[in-house]
Design a protein around this motif. Structure first.
Motif, short mmCIF file in Angstrom:
data_model
loop_
_atom_site.label_atom_id
_atom_site.label_comp_id
_atom_site.label_asym_id
_atom_site.label_seq_id
_atom_site.Cartn_x
_atom_site.Cartn_y
_atom_site.Cartn_z
N PHE A 60 65.03 65.24 8.18
CA PHE A 60 64.37 65.04 6.89
C PHE A 60 64.98 63.81 6.23
O PHE A 60 66.19 63.75 6.00
N VAL A 61 64.15 62.82 5.92
CA VAL A 61 64.58 61.65 5.15
C VAL A 61 64.38 61.98 3.68
O VAL A 61 63.30 62.44 3.28
N CYS A 62 65.40 61.78 2.88
CA CYS A 62 65.34 62.20 1.48
C CYS A 62 65.81 61.08 0.56
O CYS A 62 66.55 60.18 0.96
N ASP A 63 65.38 61.18 -0.68
CA ASP A 63 65.82 60.26 -1.73
C ASP A 63 65.55 60.92 -3.07
O ASP A 63 64.68 61.80 -3.18
N LEU A 134 61.70 76.62 0.34
CA LEU A 134 60.66 77.23 1.17
C LEU A 134 60.03 76.21 2.10
O LEU A 134 59.75 76.50 3.28
N TRP A 135 59.79 75.01 1.59
CA TRP A 135 59.17 73.95 2.38
C TRP A 135 60.06 73.57 3.57
O TRP A 135 59.56 73.41 4.69
N ILE A 136 61.37 73.43 3.35
CA ILE A 136 62.28 73.10 4.45
C ILE A 136 62.41 74.26 5.42
O ILE A 136 62.41 74.07 6.65
N TYR A 137 62.52 75.49 4.90
CA TYR A 137 62.70 76.66 5.76
C TYR A 137 61.51 76.83 6.71
O TYR A 137 61.68 77.09 7.90
N GLN A 138 60.32 76.67 6.18
CA GLN A 138 59.14 76.87 7.01
C GLN A 138 59.09 75.86 8.15
O GLN A 138 58.71 76.21 9.29
N ARG A 139 59.51 74.63 7.93
CA ARG A 139 59.46 73.63 8.99
C ARG A 139 60.60 73.81 9.99
O ARG A 139 60.43 73.52 11.18
N CYS A 140 61.77 74.24 9.53
CA CYS A 140 62.84 74.53 10.47
C CYS A 140 62.50 75.75 11.33
O CYS A 140 62.81 75.79 12.52
N GLU A 141 61.85 76.74 10.72
CA GLU A 141 61.47 77.94 11.45
C GLU A 141 60.35 77.66 12.45
O GLU A 141 60.24 78.32 13.48
N GLN A 142 59.53 76.64 12.17
CA GLN A 142 58.45 76.28 13.07
C GLN A 142 58.96 75.67 14.36
O GLN A 142 58.31 75.76 15.41
N THR A 143 60.14 75.05 14.34
CA THR A 143 60.72 74.43 15.53
C THR A 143 61.03 75.51 16.57
O THR A 143 61.61 76.55 16.22
N PRO A 144 60.67 75.32 17.83
CA PRO A 144 60.98 76.33 18.87
C PRO A 144 62.49 76.59 18.94
O PRO A 144 63.28 75.67 19.10
N GLY A 145 62.86 77.85 18.81
CA GLY A 145 64.27 78.21 18.83
C GLY A 145 64.98 78.03 17.51
O GLY A 145 66.18 78.30 17.41
N GLY A 146 64.26 77.57 16.50
CA GLY A 146 64.87 77.34 15.20
C GLY A 146 65.57 75.99 15.14
O GLY A 146 65.85 75.36 16.17
N ALA A 147 65.85 75.53 13.97
CA ALA A 147 66.50 74.22 13.81
C ALA A 147 67.31 74.22 12.52
O ALA A 147 67.09 75.02 11.62
N ARG A 148 68.26 73.29 12.46
CA ARG A 148 69.07 73.07 11.27
C ARG A 148 68.59 71.79 10.58
O ARG A 148 68.24 70.82 11.25
N ALA A 149 68.60 71.82 9.28
CA ALA A 149 68.13 70.65 8.53
C ALA A 149 69.15 69.53 8.61
O ALA A 149 70.35 69.74 8.46
N LEU A 150 68.67 68.31 8.87
CA LEU A 150 69.49 67.10 8.90
C LEU A 150 68.93 66.13 7.87
O LEU A 150 67.81 65.64 8.02
N PHE A 151 69.69 65.86 6.83
CA PHE A 151 69.26 64.95 5.77
C PHE A 151 69.73 63.54 6.10
O PHE A 151 70.91 63.30 6.39
N VAL A 152 68.79 62.60 6.07
CA VAL A 152 69.08 61.19 6.31
C VAL A 152 68.73 60.42 5.03
O VAL A 152 67.63 60.58 4.48
#
Length: 527
Positions: A60-63, A134-152
């Motif tokens: 996730f690219v954030c600002d 909620l927005w971040i959780y839903q996209r991490c949960e959508q990844t096969p096997g789950g994923a951790r958020a990485l902020f860039v």
């Protein structure tokens, strides 16, 4: 606390459903009362922290833009007014203005152009941050096997700190396993020919990579995120060839990522969580305790070890710690100088005075207090001839005599370092005796000074009283002299008048002109 809507009743949270957009989430969340929002955020801990076991990163690219002019003002109630998070895999965006319900610094308005009128009517903070979670959780949960958020982000620690503090204000501390990646560090490694440090600002790097950003309204969260994605891909393609984009680089091994300047660090391995809790503690200590207790429970439930409360309570500023250590070192150095004057500070062993005052900085040094310090490793190995550069000029010397340079005594330090530790008890005892002697001397000086001042004050009072008595006596004498002079003058006048009358044959007025009665009347008038 019961809410009008459950966590799993929110859009996109049911099992098997696809992630929803930011607009749909805010449409449902924004009308909710603040108590329901707080309850939903508390319920988000369990599913959000459960993802900590995943090994894959969701990028996730954030600002963000905020109400303050300086980044350090986060500790003085800085609030986010504009936030954007972009899911690099799908291109979905979470971008919205935020009503900070606080004053926006006029210099900050000049930078990003967002005034209070601009954010009037925008969603409030807690509602926005619940929707973002909620927005971040839903996209991490959508990844096969789950994923951790990485902020860039460009200078990522600033953005994660501001966003993290806002999430903590709302009631949730970022999970340990969420990570961050700084594009500013990448640009310094991959675009080393960009020039000075100022040349690595986002817009300067974009110009160096020949990206046209003249028509963009920079310093707005969404615009900066879009530009940062282009800059990252351009940097990687320029250095490693076409096809090397951000997502492909994140999926590489750790060694390959480090070659590209991509140091991915989990938040648990940085001081970010400590900074967030420290900033929140200055604003709302009760909220800080609530957030930390929720964080500990959720982290342990996920099978991970939370940061200790001692770490979270400590101020994360290294400068404050160094200043405290320097002050302690100065106090001990002053005591050592007093010992030198009394002839009790010359010895042949190692110096353990500073190692006792500044633990972790020095140790095993064989020098004496007052000698010049030199730079080098100061881990406390036996024979080390180096004192920390944080206390220049206070201590140093490795086996030399008072005032001798540290390098000249390096060899003696190797022998004296092992002996220095055994004299710590004696040094502490001497220091206590010295402090006691100084206290007694100070008390005696105060008593003598008090007695002297008391005597001087009594003398001044006595002098004032003597002056008053002399003035009263002088006035009395002047009155007596005036009375006698008046009586003499009247007697002379009466005598002359009787003489003239007798010579002219007039009536004898001796009884009338007698001065005896006049003298008595004059004395009564004077009295």
């Amino acid at each position: 606390m019961a809410t009008s809507i459950g966590l799993w009743d929110l859009p996109g949270m049911a099992l098997g459903t696809s992630p929803v957009s930011m607009q749909e989430l805010l449409r449902v969340i924004e009308p909710l009362p603040a108590s329901d929002v707080d309850t939903l955020i508390a319920q988000m801990h369990a599913p959000l922290y459960k993802q900590t076991g995943a090994q894959t990163h969701r990028v996730f690219v954030c600002d963000q833009e905020n109400t303050t002019y300086y980044d350090r003002d986060i500790n003085s109630h800085g609030r986010v007014v504009d936030v954007c998070v972009v899911d690099v895999a799908t291109g979905d965006k979470f971008s919205t203005l935020v009503d900070p319900q606080a004053k926006i610094h006029w210099k900050a308005v000049q930078i990003h152009g967002i005034s209070y009128k601009t954010v009037r009517g925008a969603p409030r903070g807690p509602h926005v941050w619940l929707a973002l979670l909620l927005w971040i959780y839903q996209r991490c949960e959508q990844t096969p096997g789950g994923a951790r958020a990485l902020f860039v982000a460009h200078n990522v620690h600033t953005d994660t700190k501001h966003i993290g503090v806002e999430l903590a204000r709302a009631g949730l501390l970022l999970p340990n396993s969420w990570a961050e990646l700084c594009s500013l560090a990448m640009s310094r490694k991959l675009v080393s020919d960009a020039g000075s440090r100022r040349g690595h600002r986002l817009e300067e790097v974009a110009k160096h990579l020949q990206l046209d950003c003249s028509c963009l309204r920079l310093h707005r969260a969404e615009v900066d995120c879009d530009l940062l994605i282009q800059v990252l891909d351009a940097m990687l393609e320029r250095r490693f060839g076409k096809g090397n984009h951000l997502l492909q680089s994140v999926a590489l091994s750790e060694d390959d990522r480090l070659d590209r300047g991509m140091a991915i660090k989990p938040l648990s391995q940085t001081n970010r969580l400590i900074c967030i809790l420290s900033a929140l503690n200055k604003v709302n200590p009760r909220q800080r305790n609530l957030v930390y207790s929720r964080y500990v429970a959720a982290t342990r439930a996920a099978g991970m070890e939370p940061i200790s409360d001692e770490q979270s309570s400590r101020n994360s500023s290294s400068s404050k710690i160094v200043n405290q250590q320097v002050q302690k070192a100065k106090q001990v150095a002053e005591s050592a100088k007093q010992q030198q004057r009394s002839g009790r500070s010359r010895r042949t062993g190692g110096s353990d005075v500073i190692s006792a005052a500044v633990p972790g900085l020095v140790g095993g040094a064989g020098g004496y207090a007052g000698a010049p310090a030199v730079a080098g490793a100061a881990k406390g190995e036996p024979g080390s001839d180096v004192i920390s550069t944080a206390v220049p000029g206070l201590v140093g010397g490795a086996g030399g005599y008072t005032g001798a340079p540290a390098v000249s005594g390096a060899e003696k330090g190797k022998q004296g370092g092992s002996e220095g530790g055994s004299s710590s008890a004696r040094q502490q005892q001497q220091q206590q005796q010295l402090e006691q002697a100084v206290a007694e001397e100070l008390q005696a000086s105060e008593s003598a000074l008090f007695g002297k001042l008391k005597g001087e004050f009594a003398g001044q009072v006595e002098q004032e009283q003597q002056k008053q008595r002399e003035q009263q006596l002088l006035q009395q004498r002047r009155g007596e002299q005036l009375g006698s002079a008046s009586a003499s003058w009247l007697n002379e006048a009466c005598t002359q008048a009787r003489t003239e009358e007798r010579s002219t044959g007039g009536v004898d007025h001796s009884g009338v002109w007698s001065t005896e009665g006049l003298g008595e009347q004059q004395q009564q008038q004077q009295q």
